[in-house]
Motif scaffolding. Structure first.
Motif, PDB file in Angstrom:
ATOM      1  N   LYS A   6      24.489  -0.545   0.407  1.00 25.39           N
ATOM      2  CA  LYS A   6      23.664   0.251   1.329  1.00 25.39           C
ATOM      3  C   LYS A   6      22.688  -0.596   2.132  1.00 25.39           C
ATOM      4  O   LYS A   6      21.974  -0.060   2.976  1.00 25.39           O
ATOM      5  N   GLY A   7      22.616  -1.886   1.860  1.00 19.13           N
ATOM      6  CA  GLY A   7      21.716  -2.747   2.610  1.00 19.13           C
ATOM      7  C   GLY A   7      20.841  -3.568   1.679  1.00 19.13           C
ATOM      8  O   GLY A   7      21.074  -3.657   0.467  1.00 19.13           O
ATOM      9  N   TRP A   8      19.812  -4.168   2.281  1.00 16.39           N
ATOM     10  CA  TRP A   8      18.885  -5.012   1.537  1.00 16.39           C
ATOM     11  C   TRP A   8      17.756  -4.165   0.963  1.00 16.39           C
ATOM     12  O   TRP A   8      17.176  -3.333   1.652  1.00 16.39           O
ATOM     13  N   PHE A   9      17.437  -4.426  -0.311  1.00 12.59           N
ATOM     14  CA  PHE A   9      16.343  -3.727  -0.989  1.00 12.59           C
ATOM     15  C   PHE A   9      15.310  -4.757  -1.427  1.00 12.59           C
ATOM     16  O   PHE A   9      15.659  -5.877  -1.849  1.00 12.59           O
ATOM     17  N   ILE A  10      14.047  -4.382  -1.345  1.00 13.12           N
ATOM     18  CA  ILE A  10      12.956  -5.279  -1.725  1.00 13.12           C
ATOM     19  C   ILE A  10      11.986  -4.531  -2.636  1.00 13.12           C
ATOM     20  O   ILE A  10      11.884  -3.300  -2.596  1.00 13.12           O
ATOM     21  N   ALA A  11      11.272  -5.285  -3.462  1.00 13.05           N
ATOM     22  CA  ALA A  11      10.236  -4.738  -4.343  1.00 13.05           C
ATOM     23  C   ALA A  11       9.090  -5.740  -4.386  1.00 13.05           C
ATOM     24  O   ALA A  11       9.297  -6.927  -4.682  1.00 13.05           O
ATOM     25  N   ARG A  59       0.815  -1.223   0.000  1.00  9.66           N
ATOM     26  CA  ARG A  59       0.000   0.000   0.000  1.00  9.66           C
ATOM     27  C   ARG A  59       0.846   1.270   0.000  1.00  9.66           C
ATOM     28  O   ARG A  59       0.492   2.257  -0.638  1.00  9.66           O
ATOM     29  N   ARG A  60       1.963   1.219   0.676  1.00 12.22           N
ATOM     30  CA  ARG A  60       2.777   2.432   0.827  1.00 12.22           C
ATOM     31  C   ARG A  60       3.725   2.626  -0.351  1.00 12.22           C
ATOM     32  O   ARG A  60       3.886   3.733  -0.851  1.00 12.22           O
ATOM     33  N   PHE A  61       4.348   1.552  -0.831  1.00 20.69           N
ATOM     34  CA  PHE A  61       5.380   1.677  -1.859  1.00 20.69           C
ATOM     35  C   PHE A  61       5.000   1.006  -3.176  1.00 20.69           C
ATOM     36  O   PHE A  61       5.629   1.277  -4.198  1.00 20.69           O
ATOM     37  N   GLY A  62       3.998   0.111  -3.154  1.00 19.51           N
ATOM     38  CA  GLY A  62       3.614  -0.552  -4.393  1.00 19.51           C
ATOM     39  C   GLY A  62       4.714  -1.494  -4.876  1.00 19.51           C
ATOM     40  O   GLY A  62       5.332  -2.221  -4.096  1.00 19.51           O
ATOM     41  N   THR A  63       4.950  -1.468  -6.175  1.00 14.39           N
ATOM     42  CA  THR A  63       5.977  -2.338  -6.764  1.00 14.39           C
ATOM     43  C   THR A  63       7.331  -1.640  -6.897  1.00 14.39           C
ATOM     44  O   THR A  63       8.210  -2.134  -7.612  1.00 14.39           O
ATOM     45  N   LYS A  64       7.507  -0.512  -6.222  1.00 15.32           N
ATOM     46  CA  LYS A  64       8.778   0.211  -6.286  1.00 15.32           C
ATOM     47  C   LYS A  64       9.841  -0.506  -5.457  1.00 15.32           C
ATOM     48  O   LYS A  64       9.551  -1.207  -4.495  1.00 15.32           O
ATOM     49  N   ARG A  65      11.082  -0.302  -5.840  1.00 10.92           N
ATOM     50  CA  ARG A  65      12.221  -0.871  -5.117  1.00 10.92           C
ATOM     51  C   ARG A  65      12.568   0.055  -3.960  1.00 10.92           C
ATOM     52  O   ARG A  65      12.826   1.241  -4.149  1.00 10.92           O
ATOM     53  N   VAL A  66      12.555  -0.502  -2.742  1.00 13.66           N
ATOM     54  CA  VAL A  66      12.738   0.318  -1.546  1.00 13.66           C
ATOM     55  C   VAL A  66      13.630  -0.446  -0.567  1.00 13.66           C
ATOM     56  O   VAL A  66      13.716  -1.685  -0.608  1.00 13.66           O
ATOM     57  N   LYS A 118      15.144 -12.406   3.371  1.00  7.84           N
ATOM     58  CA  LYS A 118      15.492 -13.574   2.565  1.00  7.84           C
ATOM     59  C   LYS A 118      14.306 -14.523   2.422  1.00  7.84           C
ATOM     60  O   LYS A 118      14.104 -15.126   1.360  1.00  7.84           O
ATOM     61  N   HIS A 119      13.518 -14.651   3.487  1.00  9.04           N
ATOM     62  CA  HIS A 119      12.323 -15.500   3.417  1.00  9.04           C
ATOM     63  C   HIS A 119      11.329 -14.948   2.398  1.00  9.04           C
ATOM     64  O   HIS A 119      10.719 -15.719   1.628  1.00  9.04           O
ATOM     65  N   GLY A 161       8.792 -15.837  -3.025  1.00 10.38           N
ATOM     66  CA  GLY A 161       8.279 -15.139  -4.198  1.00 10.38           C
ATOM     67  C   GLY A 161       7.341 -14.001  -3.887  1.00 10.38           C
ATOM     68  O   GLY A 161       6.603 -13.544  -4.767  1.00 10.38           O
ATOM     69  N   VAL A 162       7.356 -13.516  -2.663  1.00  5.20           N
ATOM     70  CA  VAL A 162       6.498 -12.381  -2.308  1.00  5.20           C
ATOM     71  C   VAL A 162       7.084 -11.077  -2.825  1.00  5.20           C
ATOM     72  O   VAL A 162       6.355 -10.170  -3.236  1.00  5.20           O
ATOM     73  N   ALA A 163       8.401 -10.967  -2.826  1.00  4.15           N
ATOM     74  CA  ALA A 163       9.059  -9.738  -3.254  1.00  4.15           C
ATOM     75  C   ALA A 163      10.385 -10.093  -3.913  1.00  4.15           C
ATOM     76  O   ALA A 163      10.937 -11.186  -3.722  1.00  4.15           O
ATOM     77  N   ARG A 164      10.883  -9.140  -4.697  1.00  8.42           N
ATOM     78  CA  ARG A 164      12.216  -9.266  -5.298  1.00  8.42           C
ATOM     79  C   ARG A 164      13.231  -8.672  -4.325  1.00  8.42           C
ATOM     80  O   ARG A 164      13.077  -7.526  -3.890  1.00  8.42           O
ATOM     81  N   VAL A 165      14.259  -9.426  -4.008  1.00  8.76           N
ATOM     82  CA  VAL A 165      15.224  -9.042  -2.979  1.00  8.76           C
ATOM     83  C   VAL A 165      16.599  -8.964  -3.605  1.00  8.76           C
ATOM     84  O   VAL A 165      16.986  -9.837  -4.391  1.00  8.76           O
ATOM     85  N   ASP A 166      17.346  -7.922  -3.295  1.00 11.66           N
ATOM     86  CA  ASP A 166      18.743  -7.807  -3.726  1.00 11.66           C
ATOM     87  C   ASP A 166      19.533  -7.076  -2.655  1.00 11.66           C
ATOM     88  O   ASP A 166      19.018  -6.191  -1.986  1.00 11.66           O
ATOM     89  N   GLU A 167      20.778  -7.482  -2.506  1.00  9.43           N
ATOM     90  CA  GLU A 167      21.667  -6.908  -1.497  1.00  9.43           C
ATOM     91  C   GLU A 167      22.667  -5.985  -2.157  1.00  9.43           C
ATOM     92  O   GLU A 167      23.273  -6.334  -3.169  1.00  9.43           O
TER      93      GLU A 167
END
Length: 296
Positions: free
Chosen positions: A129-134, A76-83, A114-115, A120-126
């Motif tokens: 600057k830290g961990w980012f999710i979308a 709801r807050r970020f949608g499909t954006k990478r944050v 990581k979970h 498959g709930v979100a796209r994760v990359d390290e």
């Protein structure tokens, strides 16, 4: 609703330490001594006896509830954006009544992120600057919208690309048929190398620096050095050639218009011009017409 309860609520401003929070009793302690006293209280011990009978069930419920709240805020807050994952977590814990992570099966936020990536709930990359999710939107409405956009892109494919695809398919089909029939395609002759080639049989080119004598000097003809040569700038490029002169020259060069020399050795007569020939033909026609009239 007692005065002591209201006083404690007024004192508890801002976020407190997570390790001093009891999720079973939903009580936040302000220091280590307070948390120790709460852990020894009778109410806490009764709640722990109830939880101890089915500890795995309670931990699974807490984990699913925490994941639901986290993903709901992310979508709801970020949608499909990478944050950044920590940014989302800081907004989750702004609510004082939120479900704390120390009651779930994830010890750190990294393990929880990581979970989310594994499920498959979100796209994760390290990154550095830290961990980012979308968040990945798997709702039926989003899938229908994605399918409609892909269909539109397929419709917008140009005719040239379609034709190229058809040609490639035909080439592949022809190659497959040739391989099935066992006939080898005719080998094309090797392409000739283009470029300058030196022929060894040709004569060598010799350069001479000695000046050559002019033809006029060798034949004994004296040229006038004071007479200027023709000026090419004075030539008129717009001047048209005389058509009658060219026709006369062409007729004089033809064998029909040339006059032979007389047998008695006299001079050759001058050739007739085109105008004179036309006049003579006209007079001949008039003479013939008058003769026909007289005979009639």
């Amino acid at each position: 609703g007692t005065p002591k309860y209201l006083a404690n609520k007024m004192k508890a401003k801002g976020l407190q330490r997570l390790r001093w929070y009891c999720q079973v009793c939903e009580k936040q302690c302000r220091d280590e001594n307070g948390f120790k006293c709460h852990a020894q209280s009778e109410s806490h011990l009764r709640q722990m006896l109830v939880v101890g009978e089915s500890a795995g069930k309670h931990i699974a419920d807490y984990s699913s509830q925490f994941q639901h709240d986290f993903v709901q805020l992310l979508s709801r807050r970020f949608g499909t954006k990478r944050v950044k994952a920590n940014t989302v977590y800081q907004e989750v814990i702004q609510d004082r009544s939120h479900l704390h992570m120390n009651s779930t099966r994830w010890v750190t936020l990294t393990e929880f992120v990581k979970h989310l990536g594994r499920t498959g709930v979100a796209r994760v990359d390290e990154t550095e600057k830290g961990w980012f999710i979308a968040w990945i939107d798997n709702s039926p409405k989003a899938l229908a919208k994605q399918e409609a956009s892909m269909k539109k892109e397929r419709m917008n494919v140009s005719d040239e690309q379609r034709e190229r695809t058809l040609i490639e398919e035909q080439i592949e089909r022809a190659a497959a048929e040739a391989g099935a029939s066992g006939s080898k395609p005719e080998e094309s002759p090797p392409a000739e190398e283009l470029g300058l080639k030196r022929d060894e049989a040709t004569e060598k080119v010799v350069l001479s620096l000695t000046p050559k004598t002019s033809t006029a000097a060798s034949s004994g003809i004296k040229l006038n050095a004071l007479k200027p040569a023709a000026n090419p700038l004075k030539a008129n490029p717009l001047k048209r050639p005389n058509v009658f002169k060219q026709a006369a020259a062409a007729s004089s060069s033809s064998p029909h218009s040339t006059q032979t020399e007389k047998s008695n050795g006299k001079k050759r007569e001058a050739p007739m011009t085109a105008a004179e020939r036309l006049m003579s033909e006209d007079q001949e026609r008039k003479r013939r017409r008058m003769e026909r009239d007289v005979t009639a």
